[in-house]
Write a protein that holds these residues in place. Structure first.
Motif, PDB file in Angstrom:
ATOM      1  N   ALA A  19      -1.303  11.592 -18.581  1.00 50.72           N
ATOM      2  CA  ALA A  19      -2.211  12.551 -18.021  1.00 50.72           C
ATOM      3  C   ALA A  19      -3.523  11.772 -17.944  1.00 50.72           C
ATOM      4  O   ALA A  19      -4.391  12.022 -17.131  1.00 50.72           O
ATOM      5  CB  ALA A  19      -2.220  13.909 -18.166  1.00 50.72           C
ATOM      6  N   GLU A  20      -3.996  11.790 -19.291  1.00 54.00           N
ATOM      7  CA  GLU A  20      -5.441  11.335 -19.336  1.00 54.00           C
ATOM      8  C   GLU A  20      -5.766   9.831 -19.005  1.00 54.00           C
ATOM      9  O   GLU A  20      -6.770   9.511 -18.349  1.00 54.00           O
ATOM     10  CB  GLU A  20      -5.631  11.239 -20.981  1.00 54.00           C
ATOM     11  CG  GLU A  20      -6.961  10.930 -21.456  1.00 54.00           C
ATOM     12  CD  GLU A  20      -8.172  11.657 -20.632  1.00 54.00           C
ATOM     13  OE1 GLU A  20      -9.159  11.198 -20.259  1.00 54.00           O
ATOM     14  OE2 GLU A  20      -7.952  12.753 -20.266  1.00 54.00           O
ATOM     15  N   ALA A  21      -4.680   8.962 -19.103  1.00 53.54           N
ATOM     16  CA  ALA A  21      -4.893   7.672 -18.193  1.00 53.54           C
ATOM     17  C   ALA A  21      -5.048   7.518 -16.975  1.00 53.54           C
ATOM     18  O   ALA A  21      -5.679   6.987 -16.395  1.00 53.54           O
ATOM     19  CB  ALA A  21      -3.589   6.765 -18.804  1.00 53.54           C
ATOM     20  N   HIS A  22      -4.077   8.562 -16.156  1.00 46.17           N
ATOM     21  CA  HIS A  22      -4.493   8.852 -14.915  1.00 46.17           C
ATOM     22  C   HIS A  22      -5.746   9.477 -14.614  1.00 46.17           C
ATOM     23  O   HIS A  22      -6.302   8.947 -13.659  1.00 46.17           O
ATOM     24  CB  HIS A  22      -3.479   9.757 -14.297  1.00 46.17           C
ATOM     25  CG  HIS A  22      -2.017   9.170 -14.377  1.00 46.17           C
ATOM     26  ND1 HIS A  22      -0.860   9.919 -13.977  1.00 46.17           N
ATOM     27  CD2 HIS A  22      -1.459   7.990 -14.496  1.00 46.17           C
ATOM     28  CE1 HIS A  22       0.216   9.186 -14.071  1.00 46.17           C
ATOM     29  NE2 HIS A  22      -0.344   7.997 -14.494  1.00 46.17           N
ATOM     30  N   ALA A  23      -6.220  10.372 -15.467  1.00 48.33           N
ATOM     31  CA  ALA A  23      -7.680  11.001 -15.103  1.00 48.33           C
ATOM     32  C   ALA A  23      -8.657   9.938 -15.278  1.00 48.33           C
ATOM     33  O   ALA A  23      -9.526   9.630 -14.585  1.00 48.33           O
ATOM     34  CB  ALA A  23      -7.851  11.836 -15.923  1.00 48.33           C
ATOM     35  N   ASP A  24      -8.564   9.009 -16.282  1.00 50.90           N
ATOM     36  CA  ASP A  24      -9.312   7.833 -16.313  1.00 50.90           C
ATOM     37  C   ASP A  24      -9.344   6.897 -15.359  1.00 50.90           C
ATOM     38  O   ASP A  24     -10.522   6.536 -14.751  1.00 50.90           O
ATOM     39  CB  ASP A  24      -8.969   7.047 -17.700  1.00 50.90           C
ATOM     40  CG  ASP A  24     -10.119   5.822 -17.963  1.00 50.90           C
ATOM     41  OD1 ASP A  24     -11.381   6.130 -18.085  1.00 50.90           O
ATOM     42  OD2 ASP A  24      -9.592   4.816 -17.926  1.00 50.90           O
ATOM     43  N   PHE A 116       2.208   0.896 -12.896  1.00 51.03           N
ATOM     44  CA  PHE A 116       1.362   0.399 -11.798  1.00 51.03           C
ATOM     45  C   PHE A 116       0.227  -0.184 -12.448  1.00 51.03           C
ATOM     46  O   PHE A 116      -0.167   0.331 -13.489  1.00 51.03           O
ATOM     47  CB  PHE A 116       1.294   1.472 -10.682  1.00 51.03           C
ATOM     48  CG  PHE A 116       0.918   2.605 -11.206  1.00 51.03           C
ATOM     49  CD1 PHE A 116      -0.414   3.075 -11.557  1.00 51.03           C
ATOM     50  CD2 PHE A 116       1.826   3.781 -11.507  1.00 51.03           C
ATOM     51  CE1 PHE A 116      -0.838   4.350 -11.928  1.00 51.03           C
ATOM     52  CE2 PHE A 116       1.558   5.081 -11.700  1.00 51.03           C
ATOM     53  CZ  PHE A 116       0.080   5.172 -12.040  1.00 51.03           C
ATOM     54  N   THR A 117      -0.516  -0.809 -11.774  1.00 52.16           N
ATOM     55  CA  THR A 117      -1.700  -1.288 -12.068  1.00 52.16           C
ATOM     56  C   THR A 117      -2.849  -0.443 -11.536  1.00 52.16           C
ATOM     57  O   THR A 117      -2.664   0.187 -10.312  1.00 52.16           O
ATOM     58  CB  THR A 117      -1.938  -2.933 -11.820  1.00 52.16           C
ATOM     59  OG1 THR A 117      -2.135  -2.723 -10.211  1.00 52.16           O
ATOM     60  CG2 THR A 117      -0.897  -3.842 -12.269  1.00 52.16           C
ATOM     61  N   PHE A 118      -3.976  -0.416 -12.254  1.00 49.25           N
ATOM     62  CA  PHE A 118      -5.201   0.143 -11.677  1.00 49.25           C
ATOM     63  C   PHE A 118      -5.461  -0.269 -10.010  1.00 49.25           C
ATOM     64  O   PHE A 118      -5.835   0.611  -9.221  1.00 49.25           O
ATOM     65  CB  PHE A 118      -6.263  -0.105 -12.358  1.00 49.25           C
ATOM     66  CG  PHE A 118      -7.638   0.284 -11.654  1.00 49.25           C
ATOM     67  CD1 PHE A 118      -7.877   1.716 -11.916  1.00 49.25           C
ATOM     68  CD2 PHE A 118      -8.716  -0.384 -11.388  1.00 49.25           C
ATOM     69  CE1 PHE A 118      -8.920   2.281 -11.117  1.00 49.25           C
ATOM     70  CE2 PHE A 118      -9.871   0.155 -10.667  1.00 49.25           C
ATOM     71  CZ  PHE A 118      -9.987   1.594 -10.552  1.00 49.25           C
ATOM     72  N   THR A 119      -5.300  -1.637  -9.901  1.00 48.78           N
ATOM     73  CA  THR A 119      -5.824  -2.050  -8.480  1.00 48.78           C
ATOM     74  C   THR A 119      -4.760  -1.193  -7.392  1.00 48.78           C
ATOM     75  O   THR A 119      -5.155  -0.771  -6.370  1.00 48.78           O
ATOM     76  CB  THR A 119      -5.325  -3.380  -8.146  1.00 48.78           C
ATOM     77  OG1 THR A 119      -6.224  -4.063  -9.229  1.00 48.78           O
ATOM     78  CG2 THR A 119      -5.466  -4.062  -7.014  1.00 48.78           C
ATOM     79  N   ARG A 122      -5.663   2.444  -7.302  1.00 44.06           N
ATOM     80  CA  ARG A 122      -6.828   2.690  -6.357  1.00 44.06           C
ATOM     81  C   ARG A 122      -6.744   2.415  -4.989  1.00 44.06           C
ATOM     82  O   ARG A 122      -7.212   3.274  -4.177  1.00 44.06           O
ATOM     83  CB  ARG A 122      -7.882   1.653  -6.919  1.00 44.06           C
ATOM     84  CG  ARG A 122      -9.187   1.617  -5.979  1.00 44.06           C
ATOM     85  CD  ARG A 122     -10.462   0.765  -6.633  1.00 44.06           C
ATOM     86  NE  ARG A 122     -11.490   0.928  -5.872  1.00 44.06           N
ATOM     87  CZ  ARG A 122     -12.665   0.501  -6.152  1.00 44.06           C
ATOM     88  NH1 ARG A 122     -13.066   0.087  -7.410  1.00 44.06           N
ATOM     89  NH2 ARG A 122     -13.750   0.485  -5.591  1.00 44.06           N
ATOM     90  N   GLU A 123      -5.754   1.597  -4.811  1.00 42.18           N
ATOM     91  CA  GLU A 123      -5.422   1.350  -3.381  1.00 42.18           C
ATOM     92  C   GLU A 123      -4.748   2.666  -2.637  1.00 42.18           C
ATOM     93  O   GLU A 123      -5.067   3.116  -1.800  1.00 42.18           O
ATOM     94  CB  GLU A 123      -4.521   0.320  -3.327  1.00 42.18           C
ATOM     95  CG  GLU A 123      -4.008   0.043  -1.798  1.00 42.18           C
ATOM     96  CD  GLU A 123      -3.146  -1.123  -1.505  1.00 42.18           C
ATOM     97  OE1 GLU A 123      -1.930  -1.093  -1.803  1.00 42.18           O
ATOM     98  OE2 GLU A 123      -3.586  -2.144  -1.092  1.00 42.18           O
ATOM     99  N   LYS A 124      -4.026   3.359  -3.627  1.00 41.83           N
ATOM    100  CA  LYS A 124      -3.312   4.613  -3.010  1.00 41.83           C
ATOM    101  C   LYS A 124      -4.244   5.646  -2.601  1.00 41.83           C
ATOM    102  O   LYS A 124      -4.360   6.424  -1.668  1.00 41.83           O
ATOM    103  CB  LYS A 124      -2.373   4.949  -3.602  1.00 41.83           C
ATOM    104  CG  LYS A 124      -1.162   4.106  -4.211  1.00 41.83           C
ATOM    105  CD  LYS A 124      -0.287   3.864  -2.807  1.00 41.83           C
ATOM    106  CE  LYS A 124       0.996   3.136  -3.182  1.00 41.83           C
ATOM    107  NZ  LYS A 124       1.760   3.030  -1.859  1.00 41.83           N
TER     108      LYS A 124
END
Length: 235
Positions: A19-24, A116-119, A122-124
């Motif tokens: 959850a914190e990773a997604h928030a970041d 999934f990657t941050f890229t 971010r795209e989503k």
């Protein structure tokens, strides 16, 4: 952004570290803010309702499918029934086609499979923002046009690298180019949007692409002191 406010994101994930990773990740994408994180379906529904009642509903929900106390599909259905207009993006390791079909029928607009990657993340998020802008651009209570619907749905599709940037489609670019090229004088984004019944935000993105590719030039419109409106002229 002059025409866009930050979109409020509610994260629903039963693993605290995830959850914190997604928030970041959300904090790293301009134009989005974390409204809250929830570790259970019950907590998510309570916060979702609380935000709505307070007049600050969330715009996007990042929803895990396997929660400790409920299934994400049930949470998605109950959130959509509230009528606050939030878009739901499923974020899950579940790959079963039946779950994916059920998620779509429950109002989930995008389905992001872990890991999934941050890229990709971010795209989503950016696709979802473009989707909302295209649908909301005409203003509350307006009837949709075929062009606005097509542009909104196209924004949700990931686009492979090619001639056009992500989120732009050839048909709309052709229509906007035609208006600018055929105009007897320079035109503003507002004028092009009115001519094609599109949102000004959408039109401006295409106009900036024309400027970047040196097909059009951009200049401040005379007679608009302070914060000038820009106009575009075909080269």
């Amino acid at each position: 952004m002059a025409d866009e406010r930050d979109l409020r994101v509610l994260i629903v994930e039963d693993d605290p570290m995830t959850a914190e990773a997604h928030a970041d990740f959300v904090r790293r994408v301009p134009g989005f803010v974390v409204a809250g994180t929830c570790l259970s379906g019950h907590d998510a529904l309570e916060k979702f309702e609380s935000f709505g009642v307070s007049g600050q509903p969330v715009d996007i929900v990042l929803l895990d499918m396997n929660l400790t106390d409920s299934h994400g599909l049930d949470v998605a259905k109950r959130m959509n029934a509230k009528g606050y207009g939030a878009d739901i993006i499923a974020i899950t390791a579940v790959r079963h086609l039946q779950v994916i079909r059920s998620a779509i029928s429950s109002g989930v607009t995008q389905y992001l499979i872990k890991p999934f990657t941050f890229t990709i993340f971010r795209e989503k998020l950016e696709n979802q923002r473009d989707f909302r802008l295209n649908l909301d651009g005409a203003g509350a209570g307006s009837l949709a046009t075929q062009a606005s619907v097509d542009n909104a749905l196209s924004a949700l599709r990931s686009v492979s690298s090619g001639r056009l940037p992500k989120g732009l489609i050839e048909e709309t670019l052709t229509a906007i180019s035609g208006v600018v090229r055929d105009a007897s004088s320079a035109v503003s984004a507002t004028e092009v949007a009115t001519a094609l019944d599109l949102s000004r935000v959408t039109v401006r993105r295409y106009l900036e692409h024309l400027v970047k590719t040196k097909q059009a030039v951009k200049q401040p419109r005379h007679g608009t002191p302070g914060r000038p409106e820009y106009e575009y002229r075909w080269v």
